[in-house]
Enzyme design. Structure first.
Site, PDB file in Angstrom:
ATOM      1  N   GLU A   1       0.948  -1.194   0.082  1.00 42.90           N
ATOM      2  CA  GLU A   1      -0.164  -0.013   0.034  1.00 42.90           C
ATOM      3  C   GLU A   1       0.777   1.313  -0.178  1.00 42.90           C
ATOM      4  O   GLU A   1       0.415   2.304  -0.617  1.00 42.90           O
ATOM      5  CB  GLU A   1      -0.947   0.150   1.384  1.00 42.90           C
ATOM      6  CG  GLU A   1      -2.271  -0.953   1.179  1.00 42.90           C
ATOM      7  CD  GLU A   1      -2.877  -0.570  -0.064  1.00 42.90           C
ATOM      8  OE1 GLU A   1      -3.068   0.584  -0.637  1.00 42.90           O
ATOM      9  OE2 GLU A   1      -3.700  -1.471  -0.585  1.00 42.90           O
TER      10      GLU A   1
ATOM     11  N   GLN B   1       0.797   6.565  -5.626  1.00 43.62           N
ATOM     12  CA  GLN B   1       1.361   7.471  -6.785  1.00 43.62           C
ATOM     13  C   GLN B   1       2.071   6.812  -7.552  1.00 43.62           C
ATOM     14  O   GLN B   1       2.647   7.232  -8.326  1.00 43.62           O
ATOM     15  CB  GLN B   1       2.338   8.726  -6.028  1.00 43.62           C
ATOM     16  CG  GLN B   1       1.935   9.292  -4.935  1.00 43.62           C
ATOM     17  CD  GLN B   1       1.155  10.684  -5.355  1.00 43.62           C
ATOM     18  OE1 GLN B   1       0.461  10.831  -6.409  1.00 43.62           O
ATOM     19  NE2 GLN B   1       0.248  11.316  -4.250  1.00 43.62           N
TER      20      GLN B   1
ATOM     21  N   TYR C   1      -6.383   6.804   4.345  1.00 41.23           N
ATOM     22  CA  TYR C   1      -6.547   5.686   3.321  1.00 41.23           C
ATOM     23  C   TYR C   1      -5.600   4.283   3.497  1.00 41.23           C
ATOM     24  O   TYR C   1      -6.485   3.184   3.782  1.00 41.23           O
ATOM     25  CB  TYR C   1      -6.182   6.211   1.784  1.00 41.23           C
ATOM     26  CG  TYR C   1      -5.995   5.152   0.912  1.00 41.23           C
ATOM     27  CD1 TYR C   1      -7.093   4.310   0.290  1.00 41.23           C
ATOM     28  CD2 TYR C   1      -4.776   4.564   0.537  1.00 41.23           C
ATOM     29  CE1 TYR C   1      -7.075   3.232  -0.347  1.00 41.23           C
ATOM     30  CE2 TYR C   1      -4.634   3.300   0.040  1.00 41.23           C
ATOM     31  CZ  TYR C   1      -5.579   2.475  -0.558  1.00 41.23           C
ATOM     32  OH  TYR C   1      -5.739   1.682  -1.163  1.00 41.23           O
TER      33      TYR C   1
ATOM     34  N   ASP D   1     -10.035   4.718  -2.697  1.00 40.82           N
ATOM     35  CA  ASP D   1      -8.693   5.461  -3.336  1.00 40.82           C
ATOM     36  C   ASP D   1      -9.123   5.884  -4.822  1.00 40.82           C
ATOM     37  O   ASP D   1     -10.634   6.132  -4.979  1.00 40.82           O
ATOM     38  CB  ASP D   1      -7.593   4.410  -3.776  1.00 40.82           C
ATOM     39  CG  ASP D   1      -8.213   3.211  -4.688  1.00 40.82           C
ATOM     40  OD1 ASP D   1      -9.145   3.206  -4.774  1.00 40.82           O
ATOM     41  OD2 ASP D   1      -7.537   2.392  -4.807  1.00 40.82           O
TER      42      ASP D   1
ATOM     43  N   CYS E   1     -18.247  -1.671 -19.359  1.00 43.65           N
ATOM     44  CA  CYS E   1     -19.715  -1.703 -18.614  1.00 43.65           C
ATOM     45  C   CYS E   1     -20.297  -3.156 -18.941  1.00 43.65           C
ATOM     46  O   CYS E   1     -20.829  -3.812 -18.393  1.00 43.65           O
ATOM     47  CB  CYS E   1     -20.580  -0.640 -19.287  1.00 43.65           C
ATOM     48  SG  CYS E   1     -19.772   1.011 -18.690  1.00 43.65           S
TER      49      CYS E   1
ATOM     50  N   CYS F   1     -19.396  -5.405 -16.370  1.00 47.10           N
ATOM     51  CA  CYS F   1     -19.452  -5.184 -15.118  1.00 47.10           C
ATOM     52  C   CYS F   1     -20.685  -5.520 -14.185  1.00 47.10           C
ATOM     53  O   CYS F   1     -21.702  -5.713 -14.705  1.00 47.10           O
ATOM     54  CB  CYS F   1     -19.558  -3.474 -15.035  1.00 47.10           C
ATOM     55  SG  CYS F   1     -19.729  -2.646 -13.180  1.00 47.10           S
TER      56      CYS F   1
ATOM     57  N   CYS G   1     -26.145   0.815 -12.406  1.00 42.48           N
ATOM     58  CA  CYS G   1     -25.200   2.198 -12.517  1.00 42.48           C
ATOM     59  C   CYS G   1     -26.095   3.174 -13.293  1.00 42.48           C
ATOM     60  O   CYS G   1     -26.507   3.097 -14.318  1.00 42.48           O
ATOM     61  CB  CYS G   1     -24.012   1.644 -13.315  1.00 42.48           C
ATOM     62  SG  CYS G   1     -22.859   3.010 -13.636  1.00 42.48           S
TER      63      CYS G   1
HETATM   64 FE1  SF4 Z   1     -19.757   0.952 -16.231  1.00 37.79          FE
HETATM   65 FE2  SF4 Z   1     -21.057   1.808 -14.280  1.00 37.79          FE
HETATM   66 FE3  SF4 Z   1     -20.039  -0.637 -13.862  1.00 37.79          FE
HETATM   67 FE4  SF4 Z   1     -18.319   1.514 -14.211  1.00 37.79          FE
HETATM   68  S1  SF4 Z   1     -19.757   1.101 -12.262  1.00 37.79           S
HETATM   69  S2  SF4 Z   1     -17.936  -0.185 -15.425  1.00 37.79           S
HETATM   70  S3  SF4 Z   1     -19.439   2.931 -15.498  1.00 37.79           S
HETATM   71  S4  SF4 Z   1     -21.582  -0.045 -15.456  1.00 37.79           S
END
Ligand code: SF4
Length: 350
Positions: free
Chosen positions: A41, A46, A124, A142, A202, A205, A211
């Site tokens: 960590e 950076q 953090y 983060d 997306c 995801c 989302c």
């Molecule tokens: Fe796409 Fe939303 Fe998933 Fe990010 S959180 S990858 S913007 S669907």
């Protein structure tokens, strides 16, 4: 009202399938080593995962435990760190190891407030160690997590003003999850590998359906950021003094602050452009310097630096003063920051 536990299940199931193998990450079913978590960590602040990998392995082979690191000489730690930048991190790392040995018998504390009191550990990092290494319900936010949260909840307020809002939303999403260590890593991993700054993936995801930014078609625009003011620029000269044998002059940087305790090629003060032009070199007038007609630029957090490079051959009667001559093989044993490594490489090519 969203179904938070469903979001948590979706993310953890995705993480179980897609987590990357990292040198500091415990394999499934094993408890993470707090020393590994802390070291990684600090190094990752950076700095990218790809850059950190070899440094992490080098540190573990030299100092396999926090007790071994505490016993190391600071110069050796700085040398091993050279090239990772932000050298205050290395000094604090060493100090922190010593405090953990002196005050905690070499065992990391698990509570965030105790971790926060240690050198070099901010909110953090304290949350990351507490959750990843000790499975405590702490929320480590983060840049990756900020990005995911700004998108899933379509938060349009720009950074950095939105930091507290993003933190609160991240805490709400993570609240009461059943696997804090995995959840913290999964949140970051989603941002690093799927919800990327450009072209988020997306369709892959686990949170696509929930989302808000995806549903509004604004995912790539978030998080919004206020434009940063441009860094001021400082100027200076750096000197390459080389013997016929190829050895060149380095010196230990004196004084507190930037590059404290590290080695450098001799350099003037770093100042404004007009003043830098007039700065005389600090050596014997007999040295015949010529400009290499080359400059090196380097970006620090609060300013950019432009160094003009000047070189001179060192005659037999040249005295290095408090500096020393080293060969290209020997320089490996000295903590030479990236800026000076850039200058050295350029001079060796001449
Ligand atoms: Fe796409 Fe939303 Fe998933 Fe990010 S959180 S990858 S913007 S669907």
């Amino acid at each position: 009202m969203r179904n938070r536990s469903k979001l948590q299940e979706q993310l953890l199931a995705w993480y179980d399938k897609h987590q990357r193998v990292m040198p500091w990450r415990a394999v499934k079913g094993r408890t993470p080593d707090p020393y590994h978590v802390w070291l990684s960590e600090i190094m990752l602040q950076q700095t990218t995962v790809v850059t950190v990998g070899p440094y992490f392995m080098k540190f573990l082979s030299k100092w396999p435990t926090v007790t071994a690191l505490a016993k190391a000489k600071l110069d050796d730690v700085l040398t091993a760190w050279a090239g990772l930048g932000y050298y205050a991190r290395a000094r604090n790392l060493h100090k922190c190891a010593q405090v953990i040995v002196a005050e905690y018998s070499g065992r990391f504390p698990s509570a965030q407030d105790e971790l926060l009191a240690l050198p070099g550990i901010g909110p953090y990092t304290a949350a990351a160690i507490s959750s990843i290494a000790f499975n405590q319900p702490a929320v480590a936010v983060d840049g990756n997590v900020e990005r995911v949260v700004s998108r899933i909840d379509a938060i349009e307020e720009p950074l950095p003003a939105s930091k507290e809002t993003l933190r609160a939303h991240a805490a709400e999403i993570a609240n009461n999850n059943t696997r804090p260590s995995d959840f913290t890593q999964a949140f970051m991993e989603l941002g690093a590998t799927v919800c990327t700054p450009r072209k988020p993936k997306c369709p892959s995801c686990p949170w696509q359906k929930s989302c808000k930014a995806y549903n509004k078609g604004i995912a790539e625009e978030l998080p919004r950021k206020l434009l940063k003011a441009k860094n001021p620029v400082r100027y200076g000269k750096v000197y390459w003094i080389q013997k016929k044998s190829g050895e060149f002059l380095i010196e230990k940087r004196i004084g507190k602050g930037l590059y404290e305790g590290m080695f450098q090629l001799p350099t003037t003060a770093w100042t404004d452009k007009a003043a830098a032009k007039k700065l005389p070199h600090p050596f014997d007038k007999k040295l015949r310097f010529k400009s290499l007609e080359a400059t090196v630029r380097h970006t620090f957090t609060h300013f950019d630096l432009v160094l003009e490079i000047w070189s001179a051959p060192a005659g037999k009667d040249f005295s290095p003063g408090s500096g020393l001559f080293v060969s290209t093989a020997e320089i490996e044993a000295y903590a030479l920051p990236t800026l000076m490594q850039k200058v050295m490489k350029l001079c060796l090519r001449q």
